[in-house]
Write a protein that holds these residues in place. Structure first.
Motif, PDB file in Angstrom:
ATOM      1  N   GLN A 101       0.828  -1.210   0.000  1.00  0.00           N
ATOM      2  CA  GLN A 101       0.000   0.000   0.000  1.00  0.00           C
ATOM      3  C   GLN A 101       0.859   1.255   0.000  1.00  0.00           C
ATOM      4  O   GLN A 101       0.542   2.234  -0.697  1.00  0.00           O
ATOM      5  CB  GLN A 101      -0.928  -0.028   1.215  1.00  0.00           C
ATOM      6  CG  GLN A 101      -1.995  -1.112   1.146  1.00  0.00           C
ATOM      7  CD  GLN A 101      -2.695  -1.337   2.467  1.00  0.00           C
ATOM      8  OE1 GLN A 101      -2.158  -1.026   3.534  1.00  0.00           O
ATOM      9  NE2 GLN A 101      -3.908  -1.888   2.422  1.00  0.00           N
ATOM     10  N   GLU A 130      -5.171  -4.596  -4.621  1.00  0.00           N
ATOM     11  CA  GLU A 130      -5.723  -4.077  -3.369  1.00  0.00           C
ATOM     12  C   GLU A 130      -7.210  -4.415  -3.252  1.00  0.00           C
ATOM     13  O   GLU A 130      -7.698  -4.762  -2.159  1.00  0.00           O
ATOM     14  CB  GLU A 130      -5.519  -2.561  -3.296  1.00  0.00           C
ATOM     15  CG  GLU A 130      -6.185  -1.875  -2.121  1.00  0.00           C
ATOM     16  CD  GLU A 130      -5.655  -2.284  -0.766  1.00  0.00           C
ATOM     17  OE1 GLU A 130      -6.394  -2.128   0.223  1.00  0.00           O
ATOM     18  OE2 GLU A 130      -4.498  -2.755  -0.676  1.00  0.00           O
ATOM     19  N   HIS A 134      -9.258  -5.728  -0.188  1.00  0.00           N
ATOM     20  CA  HIS A 134     -10.253  -4.812   0.371  1.00  0.00           C
ATOM     21  C   HIS A 134     -11.131  -4.318  -0.774  1.00  0.00           C
ATOM     22  O   HIS A 134     -10.828  -3.314  -1.410  1.00  0.00           O
ATOM     23  CB  HIS A 134      -9.578  -3.633   1.082  1.00  0.00           C
ATOM     24  CG  HIS A 134      -8.704  -4.029   2.221  1.00  0.00           C
ATOM     25  ND1 HIS A 134      -7.353  -3.737   2.279  1.00  0.00           N
ATOM     26  CD2 HIS A 134      -8.999  -4.716   3.361  1.00  0.00           C
ATOM     27  CE1 HIS A 134      -6.849  -4.216   3.397  1.00  0.00           C
ATOM     28  NE2 HIS A 134      -7.816  -4.821   4.066  1.00  0.00           N
ATOM     29  N   ASN A 137     -12.262  -0.555  -0.933  1.00  0.00           N
ATOM     30  CA  ASN A 137     -11.266   0.512  -0.838  1.00  0.00           C
ATOM     31  C   ASN A 137     -11.549   1.559  -1.924  1.00  0.00           C
ATOM     32  O   ASN A 137     -11.366   1.304  -3.119  1.00  0.00           O
ATOM     33  CB  ASN A 137      -9.860  -0.059  -1.006  1.00  0.00           C
ATOM     34  CG  ASN A 137      -8.764   0.973  -0.785  1.00  0.00           C
ATOM     35  OD1 ASN A 137      -8.803   2.066  -1.335  1.00  0.00           O
ATOM     36  ND2 ASN A 137      -7.781   0.612   0.013  1.00  0.00           N
ATOM     37  N   GLN A 138     -12.008   2.729  -1.486  1.00  0.00           N
ATOM     38  CA  GLN A 138     -12.423   3.761  -2.440  1.00  0.00           C
ATOM     39  C   GLN A 138     -11.254   4.312  -3.244  1.00  0.00           C
ATOM     40  O   GLN A 138     -11.409   4.642  -4.424  1.00  0.00           O
ATOM     41  CB  GLN A 138     -13.146   4.889  -1.697  1.00  0.00           C
ATOM     42  CG  GLN A 138     -14.500   4.485  -1.146  1.00  0.00           C
ATOM     43  CD  GLN A 138     -15.454   4.025  -2.239  1.00  0.00           C
ATOM     44  OE1 GLN A 138     -15.648   4.715  -3.243  1.00  0.00           O
ATOM     45  NE2 GLN A 138     -16.041   2.850  -2.059  1.00  0.00           N
ATOM     46  N   THR A 139     -10.088   4.421  -2.613  1.00  0.00           N
ATOM     47  CA  THR A 139      -8.909   4.915  -3.339  1.00  0.00           C
ATOM     48  C   THR A 139      -8.564   3.985  -4.488  1.00  0.00           C
ATOM     49  O   THR A 139      -8.292   4.429  -5.614  1.00  0.00           O
ATOM     50  CB  THR A 139      -7.705   5.051  -2.393  1.00  0.00           C
ATOM     51  OG1 THR A 139      -8.020   5.989  -1.360  1.00  0.00           O
ATOM     52  CG2 THR A 139      -6.472   5.527  -3.145  1.00  0.00           C
TER      53      THR A 139
END
Length: 461
Positions: A101, A130, A134, A137-139
Motif C-alpha cells: 500500500q 488491493e 479490500h 477501498n475507495q482509493t
C-alpha cells in the motif's frame, strides 16, 4: 473425437514420460529477502525500480510516471498472497500488505496526470490487487476507474483499437502487441461500474489485434500503424525486435497471456484458439537449450541475448491458457496438462540460467530493449512474473509450498522427440552464461506435442 489423434497424444505423453522438477529458487527465502531489501530502500521523492545494471545487478530507479512503476508494488502484493498460501515464519515477519500500500501511494496522483498513455493498464495492477484484499477501498476503486477511463479515451472507433504510443502525426495511429495486457483494467472497471462500453472497447481492440498483429504461423508483429482517418493498416513493423518480419519474444508472450485473459473474461473461443496458436509458435521455436531468446529470428552469431522476462510472462500465460482448456466442456485436460508442463519447463530452464543470488533482482538475463543495447539485466516485471508463477502453481494445486510437484499433473514428455528441422539449435542464447545440464531441453518434446494438442483442442471444441 478421433481415436487416432487421441491415441497419438496419449502414446506420446506416456512413452516420453520424464521427471519434471520445479527449481527450488521459486520458493527460496531469498525471494522475500531480496524484495524486502528493495522495499526498505528509501526513495525521496518516490522512485520505482525498473531494471538493474549489467555488472552487479543493482536496481536503477525511475519516477512514478513510468510504465513499469506498478510492477514492484504488485510484487509486494504477490508476497502478501504468498503469505496466505504459504505462511512461513519468514513471510510472517513482514507486513507485506502495508508495504504494498505504501509503495502504491505514489501512483495515486497519476490517476489525473500521467504521460504513460496506454500503459495506465500496467499502472492499475497494484490497485486491482488491493481490491482483491479490500473490495471497498475507495482509493483503489477510483484509481482503477480513472485509469480505465483514460485508456478508453484513447479508443478510436474507426481504427477499432486503443492508441498505444502518441505520435506527432495525428493520422498515424500506433498499436503495439503489449496493449493486450492493458485491457484488463477495462474489465475490472466494468465490474465496478457496470459500464459495458469498456468491455466493448476491449473486445474491439482484441479483435483488431488478432487480425492485424498475428501472422498465419501464430507469430506476431510488435507494432501496427493504422491511418486514423480510414482505419487501414499502414505498416506492420517492430520497435524492440530484430526486424519488422521477426518475432520479438516478449511481444509474443504478452499475446499468449493477453488472449488467454480475453477468453477468461468473455468465453469467446476465438481468443482461446488465438492464445493456443501464439503458444504453439513460442514453444516450437524455442532453441535446443530451451532458453527464451530476445527475438526468435535474431541471428545466432553473434550470440543473441536471452530474455528472462519474456520467459516468465510466457510461462504465466501458459498457466492461464491451461485453465482456459479446463473450463471447456468437455474439459481439454490433455491440453491443459501440456501447457502446465511447458510452463514449468520454461521456468526451470530460465531459472537455471538467470538466478543470481548476489544481485538485487531475482533474475538476470533480461532484455529491456536490445536495439538500444539494454540487455543482460534484471527487470522488475520479470521478477514479478517469477513470483506470480510460483504463487499460481501453488494456488492451482500443481505445486506445494516447499517447491515440489503435487502429482496432480502428468509426467512431462522428454526431449527425445525430435523437433522440426527448420527450428534453429543453439548451445546458448544469452552470450554470457550457458545453462547447465539441469535445464533440460524443452524444444524437442514440445514440437512433437504441440500439433497434437492443438488438433485435440480443436476436436474437443
Amino acid at each position: 473425437m478421433s481415436r487416432t489423434i487421441l491415441g497419438l497424444l496419449l502414446t506420446i505423453s506416456t512413452t516420453l514420460a520424464a521427471e519434471l522438477v520445479l527449481p527450488s529458487e521459486l520458493f527460496s527465502p531469498q525471494v522475500a529477502q531480496k524484495v524486502l531489501a528493495t522495499a526498505n530502500t528509501v526513495q525521496n521523492p518516490a522512485k520505482y525500480p525498473q531494471w538493474t545494471d549489467r555488472d552487479k545487478g543493482t536496481w536503477q530507479f525511475f519516477s512514478p510516471d513510468t510504465w513499469t512503476s506498478g510492477f514492484f508494488p504488485t510484487t509486494l502484493y504477490a508476497l502478501n498472497e504468498r503469505l496466505s498460501i504459504c505462511p512461513t515464519d519468514e513471510l510472517k515477519a513482514t507486513d507485506w500488505l502495508g508495504l504494498a500500500q505504501t509503495w502504491s501511494s505514489a501512483e495515486v496522483p497519476l490517476e489525473t496526470k500521467t504521460t504513460t498513455g496506454h500503459d495506465v493498464g500496467f499502472l492499475s495492477f497494484p490497485f486491482i490487487e488491493e481490491l482483491k484484499v479490500h473490495s471497498n477501498n475507495q482509493t483503489a476503486q477510483t484509481a482503477v476507474n480513472s485509469f480505465a477511463n483514460e485508456l478508453a479515451a484513447r479508443f478510436d472507433p474507426i481504427v477499432g483499437c486503443t492508441r498505444s504510443w502518441d505520435t506527432t502525426d495525428p493520422t498515424d495511429f500506433t498499436v503495439i502487441i503489449d496493449n493486450m495486457m492493458n485491457l484488463e483494467v477495462l474489465f475490472q472497471s466494468a465490474n465496478l461500474t457496470g459500464n459495458h462500453t469498456l468491455i466493448d472497447i476491449a473486445t474491439s481492440h482484441a479483435d483488431k489485434t488478432l487480425v492485424n498483429h498475428l501472422r498465419p504461423d501464430g507469430s506476431s508483429y510488435h507494432v501496427v500503424e493504422y491511418n486514423s482517418t480510414t482505419g487501414k493498416v499502414i505498416k506492420q513493423r517492430t520497435a524492440q525486435g530484430y526486424a519488422d518480419n521477426s518475432t520479438w519474444s516478449r511481444g509474443q508472450a504478452w499475446g499468449i497471456f493477453g488472449f488467454a485473459n480475453m477468453f477468461k473474461h468473455t468465453q469467446n473461443l476465438t481468443y482461446l484458439e488465438t492464445s493456443r496458436h501464439m503458444a504453439q509458435y513460442f514453444l516450437t521455436n524455442l532453441p535446443g537449450d530451451g532458453i527464451v531468446p530476445w527475438d526468435f529470428n535474431a541471428p545466432l552469431d553473434p550470440p543473441r541475448p536471452a530474455d528472462s522476462s519474456a520467459a516468465m510472462i510466457a510461462a504465466n500465460g501458459l498457466l492461464l491458457l491451461s485453465q482456459g482448456e479446463l473450463s471447456l466442456s468437455p474439459a481439454n485436460k490433455s491440453g491443459s496438462d501440456f501447457y502446465i508442463d511447458s510452463a514449468i519447463q520454461i521456468i526451470a530452464n530460465m531459472t537455471t540460467l538467470a538466478w543470481r543470488p548476489e544481485w538485487q533482482s531475482l533474475l538476470a538475463n533480461g532484455t529491456v530493449n536490445n536495439p538500444a543495447l539494454n540487455n543482460l539485466t534484471g527487470i522488475v516485471y520479470g521478477d514479478y512474473y517469477f513470483v506470480k508463477n510460483a504463487n499460481d502453481l501453488v494456488s492451482l494445486g500443481i505445486a506445494t509450498c516447499n517447491g515440489s510437484l503435487t502429482g496432480s499433473t502428468p509426467s512431462s514428455p522428454s526431449a527425445s522427440v525430435s523437433g522440426s528441422g527448420s527450428i534453429p539449435s543453439a548451445s546458448s542464447t544469452d552470450g554470457v552464461r550457458t545453462s547447465s545440464g539441469a535445464a533440460r531441453s524443452v524444444q524437442g518434446r514440445i514440437s512433437g506435442l504441440a500439433v497434437a494438442v492443438a488438433v485435440l483442442g480443436g476436436l474437443v471444441l
